[in-house]
Structure formats: C-alpha cells, structure tokens
Design a protein around this motif. Structure first.
Motif, mmCIF file in Angstrom:
data_model
loop_
_atom_site.group_PDB
_atom_site.id
_atom_site.type_symbol
_atom_site.label_atom_id
_atom_site.label_comp_id
_atom_site.label_asym_id
_atom_site.label_seq_id
_atom_site.Cartn_x
_atom_site.Cartn_y
_atom_site.Cartn_z
ATOM 1 N N PRO A 606 0.822 -1.219 0.000
ATOM 2 C CA PRO A 606 0.000 0.000 0.000
ATOM 3 C C PRO A 606 0.854 1.267 0.000
ATOM 4 O O PRO A 606 1.698 1.461 0.871
ATOM 5 N N THR A 637 1.695 2.101 -9.206
ATOM 6 C CA THR A 637 0.666 1.729 -8.226
ATOM 7 C C THR A 637 -0.688 1.672 -8.926
ATOM 8 O O THR A 637 -0.926 2.360 -9.921
ATOM 9 N N SER A 640 -7.247 0.287 -5.576
ATOM 10 C CA SER A 640 -8.019 -0.908 -5.244
ATOM 11 C C SER A 640 -9.449 -0.815 -5.763
ATOM 12 O O SER A 640 -10.095 -1.830 -6.006
ATOM 13 N N GLN A 646 -7.276 3.433 -1.928
ATOM 14 C CA GLN A 646 -5.909 3.033 -1.601
ATOM 15 C C GLN A 646 -5.224 2.425 -2.830
ATOM 16 O O GLN A 646 -5.768 1.555 -3.501
ATOM 17 N N TYR A 648 -1.954 0.372 -4.588
ATOM 18 C CA TYR A 648 -1.019 -0.701 -4.235
ATOM 19 C C TYR A 648 0.038 -0.833 -5.328
ATOM 20 O O TYR A 648 -0.267 -0.736 -6.524
#
Length: 670
Positions: A606, A637, A640, A646, A648
């Motif tokens: 994260p 990244t 989600s 967020q 990841y």
C-alpha cells in the motif's frame, strides 16, 4: 527557566531535569576550573611539554610523578645505569625535568626511567613516550627516541571528511593480511586501503593503535597512550597510511581506550610513581572486576590533562579524523553496568552514575569538535543513557553517534533461536529502527565482537561446516544458498535502515569464514585465525565474491543516494504470516520477502499514487541469485477501487529476496 531540548523532546525525562542540569553545570564548572579563561585546546597541551622533545641546542624530557623521590633517565646511551648526568630535577607540583646536550641522545636510542619512591624503585616507560618498541627476543618494552632526519611530509594536510554519513570499515592492522604473522602499516596502506576504497566505504576505523603489551587484547589493554604500536611499524609509517587514506577520500578514526588501562608496571601506568592513585582510583573503585585492569580517576585534574591531551595529540600529530570511544558504559557507572538490565529511566539518574566520567565526556567531545568540527565522536555504549549522542547545546553529552549494539545481538539471537519461517517482520523493523529521535546511531549486523573465538559470524551461523566443503560454484548446496541469500538480506535491511551511520568489520562483507583468535597459549601461539583470507573473495570459482559484489553495490547506492542523511525511515507494510516487510527512506522503497519457501506474484504494497523502478536486488545472478525479478519494468501503483481509493504497488516477490526501488517522477491524472 526553559528546559533543554533533550528534555523537551522526551517528557519522561522531566522528573530528572534537575539531575541533567546539575551534571551539565558541574561539567561547565570543571571546564572553567581547567581552562582559566582559555580554551580546552589550550589546556590539552600536555604532550607538547611532557615527554621527550628536541630543542634548538639539545633535548628536554619532563614528567609528572608526584610521589617520586628521584628519577634517572637510563638507556643505550649510559648502559642502562643511573648517572647523575641523567638525573631529572624536581621543579614544581610533582613535575620533573632534564635538559641534555645534543650528543647525549640520538634517534633510535632506547630509554626508560629508573624511578625511586619512598620504600622502593623500579624501571618505568615514560607515560608521555611517543615511540615504544618491544625486543623480539626478550619481549621487553622500552621507549625509543623518535626523531628521524627524514620525517613524513604530509601530502594532504587539509583533508576534511565533511559531513557525509560515515560508512565505517572496522579494521585491524596486524590481521589484515593472509600470512600467519603480524602485518604492517605499510602493507595495510598498499594492499588494504585500495580494497576499502573500492568497496565503497568512506571511513576506516583502525583498532589497537596505542601500544599494548598483549597482542591478543585486540588493543584494549593499553600501556603507552601516546605511542602507536610498533609491532605494525614506525610512527611515520602510520602517518603515511593516514595520509594515503586521505588522498583516497577516506577518513580514518581509531579506537580510543580511556575506560581503563593495563595493570602492567614495567610497560604501563600501573603504580607509575609507586602509587596506585596517581592516575587511577585507589581501592576497589580503581580496579575493573571483569577486565583485570585499572580505572582512571576522572575527577583528578592531572588525569584529565593527560587524557584530554591524548585526544588532541592523535587528532593533530597523526591527523586522525575522530574516535570510537571504547567501554563508555563501564565509565558511566560505578558498577560498570555489569549485570544491569537498564529497564527504567531511574537507572540513569542515581548515585551509581559516575558524574566525574559524565563531565569527562562533556569535556572530551567539546575538545574534539573545537579542534575539528567535522571530527567523528562515537560512543560504544550499551546501557542506553539518554542524551549521550545529543548535542551539548541541547542538554546531551555531545557524541555524534552511539553504537547500535542491540542490532547485532538481535540478529544473532534471531538466527540462533527462531526458525526462518517464524521470523516476525514487525519485530525486525522495530529492532532495526528503535532509537531516540534526537540521537544518531552506528548500525551494524556484526562487528569484530561477533567474530571472536567462542562466538560465530553471521555467515558461519547460517552455513556452518558447509563453508568448508560447499563454497565452490560447482557444488550445489541448499544450506549455502540459504546462507548467502540471508547474509545479503540482513545486511541490506541493516544498512538501509541505519540510524545515521553503518559499520562492517574487515572481511565480513564477503562472509569471511571461521573466527578471530589471536596467538595465545591455548592455541599454541598460532596466527592461523588472526588474518584475513582475501584470496577467497578474489577467486571467481568461489561464491564469496558474490557477497562482496553485493556489498559494494549496496554501499555505492547508499553513498550516491545520500541515504543515511535522510533521517526518517517510514514503515510501509509488514505481513507476519507471509513474512513481507517494506519501508521507505526518501524516494527509495526497500522490500523484503523473508519467506523461505513461498514466492508471491503481484503482491500489493500500500502506497500513495506513484511509480517505481528496481535499482538492484539480492536475487541478481551477479550476486549469486536466480534473476527472478525483471529490472527492466516500471512499476505503477494501482487503485483498489476508484482513483481516490488506496493504491497498491504490485510486485513479484521471490522467496528470500530483498529489492531496492526508486520512486520516479509521477504525474497524477485527475
């Protein structure tokens, strides 16, 4: 009254504010008493007056021996007999002096004192002697007149180490070569300094420089505090070593042992003028119960003069760039900290603390930085005394760094007691980064302590007997594979999270096999384990060079990125069952999969929206790995859910692998 920052930064120290302030006031009062309106540098000039010195028309030798009734200079020049011509004259305050004509002494002459006191007499090596040598046959030590016609001419007299974070290569001159003997300053200069430079370190820490009678003491039982050990060569050869290091851009520091002194009377300061209490405490306080040595009296002005002059001497005469103070815990506590757990702040603020030693550290650190503001001052201290490595202006004792002694202990305990599959990632991160916010530490996975006989280095704990049989590249071995992988990962985790500086002991970067054991009766005076086998790291058929190649890459990255100058190390993620750990320092993300068997595809770390490139990883084939990570890719990244959710960073994390990624410029789409 405003409290110093040391206390402002830690509310738990407030109940002890009066003690902290009183210690500082006592140190300032002692400084004023010693300096009388001058500077500490002016006060610390004993070596310029005491000892043997060449004058315009001859020689002068002076000494401080308040209990002496007569002192004779004896040596080669008078057949070691007492003669009135060589009798020192008492002048004042326990000081003695002798002037000699130019032809009464010459360079290379051996000499000593024949000292008399009420009820006895004995031979003594002058306390301020700057050259001491040992006879190879009789093993007797004597002072030596050192005044060669051709003195060392400094080629880099203005070297300044600057403010770069120290990457320290801990070294020992005598054991730095491959042969079964004592090696020399010249050999270290010619053969080892280039290795240290190539390895990417910027600071050389040299052990065992002040003269010590027993080679196997690792230099920690000092006899002559102003004389570099002659078993490695001459004072000028040591100067040439330091000069050459400076020419390579390497700073050089030494172990400074002011915590105690060897008991020897013929070679050392033991009962120098017939009394124990001249330099040391009398009674039980003056003897170290664990080290069989004498403990200095830091409350005595003449002793402070001796020790502070010693600090100035090595900085100016040999142009060293600082010190690692040995045995600081022993100095801080009247019981030397033996058997203490130090679990409460009250352990640091009670009558067991030697306030005179606290004042000494204040004076020593102020002097060091008065002489050279960029000099290094490192405390080897294990009790965790608050403020030790905090600036004096902020209420501390002024060390630049303290040794993170808990880190190597943690790694050894983990390897010994916990199976790989049960390593706790959160615990690892905590142990590596746990320190006071207002102090810097020297982090290390292992030093010489872990390599001594009776203990084991990390690589030997990991591989053990297989090091003798399976270190060739054409000998597959799962135990060796595990050891090499974890050796790299442990060093990467320790160095990249270091709290300001990093240290490695000579040879450990390539997994030097076995242990250190100096010649002694128990091993039939063998040098077999008092050397370094550089040839195994140079041999392309053996696996050792993979470890040194990785260490060199890691050091180069740390220096280029100025990584240790970035104070914050941010925990990003850990997962105990999966054994994944990720932390960030500046633009660099360091990710580990300590899992011994499981690799993970697309594992999510994260982060905020960003992109990364892999700089290097422990699994590269050039480091003995399997090249399972694609370093050509750019990793973005991914959210989600929606863009504001967020993000990841999805990575392939092979088992037992660590990687370093760098954050790339990233433009977020709105």
């Amino acid at each position: 009254m405003e409290l110093p920052k040391l206390i402002q930064n830690d509310a738990w120290l407030e109940p002890y504010a009066s003690i902290i302030l009183s210690r500082h006031n006592a140190a300032r009062q002692k400084e004023a008493e010693l300096t009388q309106g001058r500077t500490l540098k002016d006060f610390s000039c004993g070596h310029l007056w005491f000892g043997l010195h060449k004058t315009d028309d001859g020689w002068v030798i002076r000494d401080w021996a308040p209990n002496a009734t007569a002192i004779y200079l004896i040596g080669d020049f008078n057949q070691w007999k007492e003669e009135e011509t060589y009798r020192l004259k008492a002048i004042n305050n326990g000081n003695w002096e002798l002037y000699l004509h130019e032809n009464q002494l010459k360079h290379g002459d051996l000499y000593a004192f024949s000292m008399h006191w009420p009820g006895g007499n004995g031979k003594r090596i002058p306390a301020w002697a700057n050259s001491v040598t040992q006879d190879e046959k009789t093993l007797i030590f004597n002072a030596q007149v050192w005044n060669p016609e051709k003195k060392h001419q400094w080629q880099h007299p203005e070297f300044n180490r600057g403010t770069e974070a120290p990457l320290i290569y801990e070294s020992h001159i005598g054991m730095a070569g491959e042969e079964e003997r004592v090696h020399t300053y010249n050999e270290f200069r010619e053969n080892i300094l280039p290795r240290i430079k190539e390895a990417g370190y910027n600071t050389v820490q040299i052990m065992a420089i002040p003269e010590h009678p027993y080679y196997g003491s690792f230099g920690y039982h000092v006899s002559s505090f102003f004389a570099p050990s002659s078993r490695f060569g001459t004072p000028d050869e040591l100067k040439a070593l330091i000069d050459a290091a400076h020419g390579m851009g390497l700073a050089v520091i030494i172990d400074l042992v002011h915590s105690h002194a060897v008991k020897n009377e013929l070679e050392g300061l033991g009962k120098y003028d017939g009394t124990r209490y001249q330099f040391f405490h009398d009674g039980g306080r003056g003897e170290h119960p664990a080290w069989d040595s004498y403990c200095f009296n830091y409350g005595k002005n003449e002793v402070l003069h001796f020790l502070l002059s010693n600090i100035r001497y090595w900085l100016e005469e040999f142009k060293f760039d600082g010190y690692r103070f040995d045995g600081v815990t022993s100095m801080l506590y009247l019981d030397h900290g033996l058997g203490k757990a130090f679990t409460s702040y009250s352990d640091y603020f009670n009558p067991n603390v030697d306030d005179e030693a606290v004042s000494y550290f204040y004076l020593a650190n102020k002097l060091i930085h008065e002489i050279n503001p960029n000099a290094l001052s490192i405390a080897e201290e294990m009790s965790g005394m608050p403020g030790l490595a905090t600036s004096m202006d902020d209420g501390g004792l002024g060390f630049d760094y303290r040794m993170a002694m808990g880190v190597p202990d943690f790694w050894i305990k983990l390897i010994k007691e916990v199976a790989d599959e049960n390593w706790d990632m959160g615990q690892i991160f905590y142990e590596l980064t746990s320190k006071r916010l207002d102090e810097k530490v020297v982090s290390y996975a292992e030093s010489h302590d872990q390599a001594l006989v009776g203990d084991k280095t990390i690589i030997f704990r990991l591989i053990d007997k297989e090091m003798y049989f399976s270190m060739r590249k054409d000998q597959p071995n799962l135990t060796v594979d595990r050891g090499i992988a974890l050796h790299k990962m442990i060093r990467l985790a320790t160095a990249s999270s270091a709290g300001g500086a990093y240290l490695n002991f000579m040879g450990n970067e390539f997994g030097h096999p076995e242990w250190i054991d100096f010649p002694r009766l128990g091993n039939n005076w063998s040098y077999k384990h008092a050397r370094r086998l550089w040839s195994i790291a140079d041999n392309p058929d053996l696996r050792y060079h993979w470890l040194s190649d990785f260490d060199r890459t890691m050091m180069q990255w740390i220096r280029d990125a100025q990584l240790l100058e970035i104070p914050e190390v941010y925990h990003r993620f850990d997962n105990k069952p999966d054994q994944i750990l990720a932390f960030q320092r500046g633009d660099y993300l360091i990710v580990f999969n300590f899992n011994p068997t499981r690799s993970f595809t697309g594992y999510g770390i994260p982060l905020e929206p960003s992109k990364y490139k892999v700089l290097f990883d422990t699994d590269e084939s050039r480091f003995g790995g399997h090249d399972r990570i694609d370093r050509r890719m750019t990793y973005y990244t991914r959210p989600s859910a929606g863009l504001s959710s967020q993000h990841y960073l999805n990575l392939y994390l092979p088992a037992r692998t660590g990687m370093v990624l760098k954050k790339e410029p990233f433009k977020r789409i709105r």
